[in-house]
Design a protein around this motif. Structure first.
Motif, short mmCIF file in Angstrom:
data_model
loop_
_atom_site.label_atom_id
_atom_site.label_comp_id
_atom_site.label_asym_id
_atom_site.label_seq_id
_atom_site.Cartn_x
_atom_site.Cartn_y
_atom_site.Cartn_z
N ILE A 1 8.15 -18.26 9.52
CA ILE A 1 9.22 -18.35 8.63
C ILE A 1 9.66 -19.69 8.79
N THR A 2 9.67 -20.45 9.94
CA THR A 2 10.01 -21.79 9.90
C THR A 2 9.23 -22.85 9.60
N HIS B 1 0.81 -1.17 0.04
CA HIS B 1 -0.13 0.11 -0.11
C HIS B 1 0.83 1.18 0.09
N ALA B 2 0.17 2.26 -0.74
CA ALA B 2 0.95 3.54 -0.73
C ALA B 2 1.37 4.10 0.72
N GLY B 3 2.49 4.71 1.15
CA GLY B 3 2.42 5.27 2.27
C GLY B 3 2.86 4.20 3.59
N ARG B 4 3.02 3.05 3.20
CA ARG B 4 3.37 1.95 4.12
C ARG B 4 4.46 1.04 3.88
N VAL B 5 5.38 0.54 4.77
CA VAL B 5 6.47 -0.23 4.41
C VAL B 5 6.00 -1.78 4.73
N THR B 6 6.00 -2.40 3.49
CA THR B 6 5.86 -3.89 3.75
C THR B 6 6.82 -4.64 3.83
N ALA B 7 7.10 -5.52 4.86
CA ALA B 7 8.39 -6.41 4.90
C ALA B 7 7.95 -7.56 4.21
N LEU B 8 9.02 -8.26 3.58
CA LEU B 8 8.86 -9.57 2.89
C LEU B 8 9.78 -10.39 3.47
N VAL B 9 9.57 -11.54 4.23
CA VAL B 9 10.81 -12.13 4.87
C VAL B 9 10.29 -13.77 4.55
N GLY B 10 11.35 -14.18 4.86
CA GLY B 10 11.15 -16.08 4.64
C GLY B 10 12.67 -16.42 4.54
N ASP B 11 12.87 -17.55 4.75
CA ASP B 11 14.07 -18.36 4.82
C ASP B 11 14.77 -18.37 3.44
N ASN B 12 16.15 -18.73 3.33
CA ASN B 12 16.82 -18.66 2.18
C ASN B 12 15.89 -19.95 1.26
#
Length: 250
Positions: A240-241, A30-41
């Motif tokens: 994540i795990t 979304h505009a104006g927001r920080v979206t973190a994309l996480v996950g293991d290798n």
């Protein structure tokens, strides 16, 4: 959140030979927001981002930009929609100065010559808009900059291009404590300017400090999409795990 995402993926897939890397993934920023994309290798983060960048188009699913279906078959398609990627290697030229790097490949020209003055004004405005005060001169060679300053130049380059979506690949990797704090503050200011920021990170401390939302990939499947304020580090580690799952939250 409620408002329409600026960029949205619906059931996107990507395979390399017999290996299914993305298995019907939904994602939104979304505009104006920080979206973190996480996950293991191996979770599929890089493949997801390369699809958004038009480098490796998805095999199936839908990509929507401001609610309209689009095709990102080439990096030019992504650039046309204001999608910019700051890769981990930053793709900066050490032998060029800050202004030259910020306009590399899209120099301002007039009558066949570079408009150095105009580019310098626009570069200064971009850095000022992000409240950057760590750069002494716009004509410094990039080779003389610290890791945090280099990351700043790479992010400001996206601002000069008037990006609507900025994807940051591990923006604080290999940075010290002070430089990490500077870059995270810059990421926050970027979102506060109305940009949709997607931040790939392995550092959950960074995620919980600066992100509004977190999306978690596990073996090519989106196992969680949740607001950071409504989750915990322990829960995110579980996603994540693969030891924890949840109903996806829009």
């Amino acid at each position: 959140m409620g408002n329409q995402p600026i960029i949205e993926l619906r059931a996107v897939t990507k395979s390399f030979g017999p290996v299914d890397v993305l298995k019907g993934v939904d994602f939104a920023a979304h505009a104006g927001r920080v979206t973190a994309l996480v996950g293991d290798n191996g979770a599929g983060k890089s493949t997801l981002i390369k699809g958004l960048a038009g480098v490796q188009p998805y095999d199936g699913g839908e990509v929507l930009f401001e609610g309209e279906r689009v095709h990102l078959g080439h990096p030019r398609d992504a650039a046309k929609h204001g999608i910019e990627v700051v890769y981990q290697d930053l793709a900066l030229c050490d032998n060029l100065d800050i202004v030259q790097n910020m306009f590399l490949g899209r120099e301002e020209r007039r009558l066949g010559t570079f408009e150095e003055g105009q580019m310098e004004v626009e570069a200064a405005a971009a850095l000022q808009s992000l409240s950057v005060k760590t750069v002494k001169s716009l004509r410094q060679k990039v080779s003389s900059l610290s890791g945090g300053q280099r990351q700043t130049v790479a992010i400001a380059r996206a601002v000069v291009k008037q990006a609507s979506v900025v994807i940051l690949d591990e923006p604080t990797a290999a940075l010290g404590v002070a430089q990490t704090a500077q870059v995270l503050a810059l990421v926050r200011r970027l979102a506060d300017h109305g940009v949709a920021v997607i931040m790939i990170s392995h550092n959950l401390q960074d995620v919980f400090e600066v992100a509004d939302d977190v999306s978690v990939l596990y073996l090519g499947t989106m196992t969680a999409r949740v607001e950071v304020a409504k989750t915990t580090r322990e829960d995110v580690v579980g996603y994540i795990t693969g030891t924890k799952t949840m109903e996806a939250v829009a």
